[in-house]
Design a protein around this motif. Sequence first.
Motif, short mmCIF file in Angstrom:
data_model
loop_
_atom_site.label_atom_id
_atom_site.label_comp_id
_atom_site.label_asym_id
_atom_site.label_seq_id
_atom_site.Cartn_x
_atom_site.Cartn_y
_atom_site.Cartn_z
N SER A 392 0.72 -1.17 0.12
CA SER A 392 -0.22 -0.03 -0.16
C SER A 392 0.88 1.30 -0.07
O SER A 392 0.59 2.18 -0.72
CB SER A 392 -1.03 -0.05 1.10
N ARG A 393 1.95 1.25 0.77
CA ARG A 393 2.94 2.58 0.80
C ARG A 393 3.28 2.71 -0.64
O ARG A 393 3.76 4.02 -0.95
CB ARG A 393 3.90 2.47 1.92
N ASP A 394 3.82 1.70 -1.33
CA ASP A 394 4.26 1.94 -2.69
C ASP A 394 2.97 2.28 -3.59
O ASP A 394 3.09 3.27 -4.81
CB ASP A 394 4.83 0.79 -3.39
N GLN A 395 1.78 1.80 -3.44
CA GLN A 395 0.71 2.33 -4.39
C GLN A 395 0.25 3.78 -3.99
O GLN A 395 -0.36 4.41 -4.99
CB GLN A 395 -0.52 1.23 -3.79
N GLN A 396 0.71 4.12 -2.85
CA GLN A 396 0.25 5.56 -2.47
C GLN A 396 0.93 6.75 -3.46
O GLN A 396 0.54 7.69 -3.62
CB GLN A 396 0.79 5.83 -0.89
N ASP A 405 -11.34 14.63 0.15
CA ASP A 405 -12.66 15.05 0.10
C ASP A 405 -13.09 15.23 -1.49
O ASP A 405 -14.26 15.46 -1.93
CB ASP A 405 -12.53 16.61 0.76
N ASP A 406 -12.13 14.98 -2.34
CA ASP A 406 -12.39 15.31 -3.93
C ASP A 406 -12.51 13.87 -4.64
O ASP A 406 -12.22 14.08 -5.68
CB ASP A 406 -11.23 16.34 -4.29
N VAL A 407 -12.69 12.73 -3.90
CA VAL A 407 -12.60 11.56 -4.64
C VAL A 407 -13.92 11.34 -5.46
O VAL A 407 -14.94 11.85 -5.52
CB VAL A 407 -12.48 10.23 -3.53
N GLN A 408 -13.38 10.46 -6.56
CA GLN A 408 -14.50 10.30 -7.69
C GLN A 408 -14.35 8.65 -7.70
O GLN A 408 -13.41 7.80 -7.14
CB GLN A 408 -14.26 10.56 -9.16
N LYS A 409 -15.51 8.00 -8.18
CA LYS A 409 -15.42 6.52 -8.35
C LYS A 409 -14.15 5.83 -8.98
O LYS A 409 -13.56 6.67 -10.18
CB LYS A 409 -16.38 6.01 -9.28
N GLY A 410 -13.42 5.00 -8.48
CA GLY A 410 -12.32 4.20 -8.90
C GLY A 410 -10.86 4.82 -8.49
O GLY A 410 -9.92 4.22 -8.69
N ASP A 411 -11.16 6.03 -7.54
CA ASP A 411 -10.02 6.42 -6.80
C ASP A 411 -9.56 5.56 -5.79
O ASP A 411 -10.22 4.99 -5.08
CB ASP A 411 -10.14 7.87 -6.34
N LEU A 412 -8.16 5.46 -5.60
CA LEU A 412 -7.66 4.83 -4.32
C LEU A 412 -7.56 5.70 -3.22
O LEU A 412 -7.31 6.83 -3.20
CB LEU A 412 -6.09 4.34 -4.67
N VAL A 413 -7.94 4.95 -2.03
CA VAL A 413 -7.85 6.00 -0.73
C VAL A 413 -7.01 5.20 -0.06
O VAL A 413 -7.01 3.90 0.34
CB VAL A 413 -9.23 6.08 -0.13
N PHE A 414 -6.52 6.03 0.97
CA PHE A 414 -5.21 5.54 1.88
C PHE A 414 -5.51 6.11 3.20
O PHE A 414 -5.83 7.10 3.50
CB PHE A 414 -3.95 5.91 1.57
N ARG A 415 -4.96 5.14 4.07
CA ARG A 415 -4.82 5.49 5.78
C ARG A 415 -3.48 5.41 6.06
O ARG A 415 -2.72 4.39 5.74
CB ARG A 415 -5.62 4.46 6.68
N GLY A 416 -2.78 6.63 6.58
CA GLY A 416 -1.55 6.30 7.03
C GLY A 416 -0.62 7.20 5.97
O GLY A 416 -1.05 7.18 4.97
N ASN A 417 0.42 7.57 6.48
CA ASN A 417 1.52 8.18 5.32
C ASN A 417 2.93 8.15 5.94
O ASN A 417 3.30 8.78 6.98
CB ASN A 417 1.22 9.76 5.29
N PRO A 418 3.65 7.05 5.59
CA PRO A 418 3.16 5.89 4.40
C PRO A 418 1.96 5.15 4.73
O PRO A 418 1.81 4.93 5.87
CB PRO A 418 4.49 5.02 4.43
N ALA A 419 1.46 5.00 3.82
CA ALA A 419 0.08 4.14 4.09
C ALA A 419 0.04 2.87 4.64
O ALA A 419 0.99 1.93 4.45
CB ALA A 419 -0.65 4.08 2.71
N TYR A 420 -0.84 2.43 5.61
CA TYR A 420 -0.94 1.15 6.10
C TYR A 420 -2.30 0.29 5.52
O TYR A 420 -2.50 -0.87 5.89
CB TYR A 420 -0.81 1.25 7.61
#
Length: 459
Positions: A392-396, A405-420
């Motif tokens: 996930s941290r590389d996909q980020q 707040d600006d997501v559309q259908k098909g967007d990736l959404v992440f928790r954490g930075n780097p993502a977990y």
Amino acid sequence: MKRKTLIYTLSVALLTTIVQATPTFASRPVTQGQINETKGQINETEGQIEELETKIQQLDNRIIIGMEKSKQLNDDIKAQQGQMEDTKAEIESARKDLETNKDYYSSRLRSMQAQGKQSIITYAEFIISSKDFSQLLTRSTAVMQILESNTDIMQALAKKEETLNAAEQKLENELTQLKKSQAELASEQKQVEADKVELNQVLSNSKSALKQKQTELAKQQTQKNAQDKARQEAQEKAQQEAQEKAQQEAQEKAQQQAQEKAQQQAQEKAQQQAQEEAQQQAQEEVRQQAQEEAQQQAQEEVRQQASEEVQQEAPKRPRQQAPQSSVKSPSASSSPTIQATNSDKANTLIAAAKQYLGVPYVWGGSSPSGFDCSGFTQYVYRYVGISLPRVSRDQQDVGTRISPDDVQKGDLVFRGNPAYHVGIYIGGGKYIHAPQTGDVVKISTYNPAKFTTASRVLH
């Protein structure tokens, strides 16, 4: 140690919440304050559950990264072992060459010694036996080259053996370090899995406590509704009784007024009748008195004259006129007048992702037999021809970074930075993801405040 402290703290908080949530309304009425307090405890427990699930997702991510590191270490160890085998082969070949040269020079030395000659003497005789100066110079040069060549070969072989031995020692040291790193990683993975087991236990207890509190809230609300209904029925009954009592009092008052009015009318009628009777009696007495007087006068005077006089002097009967009153009827009043984006790829991606709803979460899983969070996104994005990194941290770092707040259908959404943790936004305030161990691929409510970053990969 910090993880142990965290788990202990969460456990204590959970037990405290359970104790606070013990119903205290069994023997007395439930108040709105008690219901609000229970709702607050439910919100607090839900927050604890969300925090625990986040911790578990982070541990899952660490396990996935550890598995990748372990795989890399195994590959490095195999490569190192292969290099060691090649180096050992080179060392063995160099040793054989060195031994061969040593044997050759030892044989020559023994041969010369057996003939009673020294190598240097032999070379000297060879040079002296030259026929002319040119041959002498040629033989001298050849002898010097032979001696230097022998010395260089022996030194080169010795140096090569030394270099190969040093390389072999270096490789062995590196292999030892790799195995040590592998053991440390295995120990860390084991500790992470143990921590995860404890967190899962705390999470299970939290969910049980939440269910208990939700049951208690339902009981409180049911009892509160029953109390409110009973209170409302009592109020309605009291109002009805008050209305009936008011109606009864009004009826009794109306009856009393009617009786009083009837009595008053009867009294007035009796008084009027008494007055009329008194007037009639008075008139009869006057008439009788007049008759008696007329008879007396007739006896004294002439009957005819007396009779006429009596008729003339007889008092006139008074006439009584009843008072008349006119009642003016009120005039009728007049009645008032009543006036009257990338939508094709996104849809393909989402349809592909929904095929795997219910697939269990598996550490390091990247196939329909089991997914982890990044394995799931990597797998379904292949349906639209996009190859994502494994974790996930590389996909980020793929695509265009956007605000959650600006997501559309098909967007990736992440928790954490780097993502977990990572998922796919599917529109309508929902996202699909592989949450954590013990769960399955599912659709959850999307709250932008709980996500760190998002990326737009479909264009």
